[in-house]
Write a protein that holds these residues in place. Structure first.
Motif, short mmCIF file in Angstrom:
data_model
loop_
_atom_site.label_atom_id
_atom_site.label_comp_id
_atom_site.label_asym_id
_atom_site.label_seq_id
_atom_site.Cartn_x
_atom_site.Cartn_y
_atom_site.Cartn_z
N ASP A 52 0.82 -1.20 0.00
CA ASP A 52 0.00 0.00 0.00
C ASP A 52 0.86 1.26 0.00
OD1 ASP A 52 -2.90 1.12 0.69
OD2 ASP A 52 -1.43 2.21 1.90
N PHE A 53 0.66 2.09 -1.02
CA PHE A 53 1.33 3.39 -1.13
C PHE A 53 0.27 4.44 -1.43
CE2 PHE A 53 4.90 0.62 -1.81
CZ PHE A 53 6.00 1.33 -1.36
N THR A 54 -0.76 4.52 -0.61
CA THR A 54 -1.86 5.44 -0.90
C THR A 54 -1.75 6.68 -0.02
OG1 THR A 54 -3.29 4.21 0.63
CG2 THR A 54 -3.39 3.60 -1.70
N ARG A 55 -2.76 6.89 0.81
CA ARG A 55 -2.82 7.98 1.77
C ARG A 55 -3.26 7.39 3.11
NH1 ARG A 55 -6.33 9.33 -1.95
NH2 ARG A 55 -7.96 9.68 -0.43
N PRO A 56 -3.10 8.12 4.20
CA PRO A 56 -3.42 7.53 5.51
C PRO A 56 -4.83 6.94 5.63
CG PRO A 56 -2.13 9.50 5.83
CD PRO A 56 -2.45 9.43 4.36
N ILE A 91 3.37 -1.15 4.16
CA ILE A 91 2.82 0.20 4.14
C ILE A 91 3.94 1.19 3.84
CG2 ILE A 91 1.59 1.97 5.45
CD1 ILE A 91 0.52 -0.32 7.25
N GLY A 92 3.84 1.85 2.70
CA GLY A 92 4.81 2.86 2.31
C GLY A 92 4.20 4.24 2.28
N THR A 93 3.07 4.39 2.93
CA THR A 93 2.33 5.64 2.97
C THR A 93 2.94 6.60 3.99
OG1 THR A 93 0.32 4.44 2.39
CG2 THR A 93 0.02 6.58 3.40
N THR A 94 2.87 7.89 3.71
CA THR A 94 3.35 8.91 4.65
C THR A 94 2.16 9.69 5.20
OG1 THR A 94 3.62 10.54 2.89
CG2 THR A 94 5.54 9.19 3.41
N GLY A 95 2.41 10.49 6.23
CA GLY A 95 1.40 11.41 6.74
C GLY A 95 0.53 10.87 7.85
N PHE A 96 0.91 9.76 8.46
CA PHE A 96 0.12 9.21 9.56
C PHE A 96 0.29 10.05 10.82
CE2 PHE A 96 0.75 5.30 7.02
CZ PHE A 96 -0.58 4.91 6.90
N SER A 97 -0.79 10.19 11.57
CA SER A 97 -0.71 10.85 12.88
C SER A 97 -0.12 9.85 13.88
CB SER A 97 -2.12 11.26 13.34
OG SER A 97 -2.89 10.10 13.63
N ASP A 98 0.18 10.34 15.06
CA ASP A 98 0.71 9.46 16.11
C ASP A 98 -0.30 8.36 16.46
OD1 ASP A 98 3.13 10.79 16.21
OD2 ASP A 98 2.55 12.05 17.93
N SER A 99 -1.58 8.72 16.52
CA SER A 99 -2.59 7.70 16.84
C SER A 99 -2.72 6.69 15.70
CB SER A 99 -3.94 8.34 17.17
OG SER A 99 -4.47 9.01 16.05
N ASP A 100 -2.55 7.13 14.46
CA ASP A 100 -2.56 6.20 13.32
C ASP A 100 -1.40 5.21 13.45
OD1 ASP A 100 -4.68 7.66 12.21
OD2 ASP A 100 -3.38 8.73 10.79
N PRO A 106 7.56 4.53 5.79
CA PRO A 106 7.01 5.62 5.00
C PRO A 106 7.96 6.17 3.94
CG PRO A 106 7.33 6.28 7.29
CD PRO A 106 7.66 4.84 7.20
N ASN A 107 9.21 5.79 3.99
CA ASN A 107 10.15 6.15 2.94
C ASN A 107 10.90 4.87 2.61
OD1 ASN A 107 12.49 6.95 1.50
ND2 ASN A 107 12.24 9.03 2.28
N MET A 108 10.80 4.40 1.37
CA MET A 108 11.35 3.11 1.00
C MET A 108 12.82 3.15 0.57
SD MET A 108 9.38 0.58 1.42
CE MET A 108 7.73 0.36 2.00
N SER A 109 13.47 4.31 0.70
CA SER A 109 14.89 4.34 0.32
C SER A 109 15.70 3.62 1.38
CB SER A 109 15.38 5.78 0.13
OG SER A 109 15.60 6.39 1.37
N VAL A 110 16.69 2.89 0.95
CA VAL A 110 17.52 2.11 1.86
C VAL A 110 18.21 3.01 2.89
CG1 VAL A 110 19.54 0.60 2.00
CG2 VAL A 110 17.87 0.29 0.16
N GLY A 111 18.77 4.12 2.46
CA GLY A 111 19.49 5.01 3.36
C GLY A 111 18.60 5.56 4.47
N VAL A 112 17.40 5.99 4.12
CA VAL A 112 16.49 6.51 5.13
C VAL A 112 16.11 5.43 6.13
CG1 VAL A 112 14.16 7.44 5.50
CG2 VAL A 112 15.61 8.39 3.71
N ASN A 113 15.85 4.22 5.66
CA ASN A 113 15.46 3.15 6.56
C ASN A 113 16.61 2.72 7.46
OD1 ASN A 113 12.58 2.26 6.32
ND2 ASN A 113 13.15 2.50 4.18
N LEU A 114 17.84 2.82 7.01
CA LEU A 114 18.97 2.55 7.90
C LEU A 114 19.02 3.57 9.03
CD1 LEU A 114 21.78 1.56 5.38
CD2 LEU A 114 20.66 0.08 7.05
#
Length: 120
Positions: free
Chosen positions: A61-65, A84-93, A110-118
């Motif tokens: 899923d790469f949609t919206r929250p 889940i590769g979606t961004t913009g979730f609230s803390d409760s989400d 929320p960011n599928m780049s290898v560097g960010v996930n490291l």
């Protein structure tokens, strides 16, 4: 992103495209996902809801929250895994995702780049 995912699945013999979903009013409903992605037909027509999608083990899923959380509830009820590769979730989400991860396998990045996930 959906087209790129369909193309990526086609290049990996270990995975199979089982479903492709768009929003219910999309003009793309019924179109073969492979054709839309610019590759050979996959025999998978785009549908408008998860209820119409059958035979998948993992939902990517790469949609919206909001639709992502709806898909999460569906996957949890059906005991299907989720990426889940979606961004913009609230803390409760995010807490809701963490709670669901106790029941089903979830990759939440929320960011599928290898560097960010490291860095995460």
């Amino acid at each position: 992103m959906g087209r790129m995912l369909v193309q990526a699945v086609q290049t990996n013999p270990a995975v199979k495209l089982a479903a492709a979903i768009e929003f219910p009013q999309s003009p793309l409903l019924g179109v073969d996902a492979g054709s839309l992605a610019g590759i050979e037909d996959q025999g998978v027509a785009i549908v408008g809801s998860l209820d119409e999608a059958d035979g998948f083990d993992v939902l990517v899923d790469f949609t919206r929250p909001e639709p992502s959380l709806s898909a999460l509830a569906f996957c949890q009820a059906q005991q299907r895994r989720m990426v889940i590769g979606t961004t913009g979730f609230s803390d409760s989400d995010k807490q809701e995702i963490a709670a669901a991860a106790r029941d089903i396998g979830i990759v939440f990045a929320p960011n599928m780049s290898v560097g960010v996930n490291l860095c995460f």
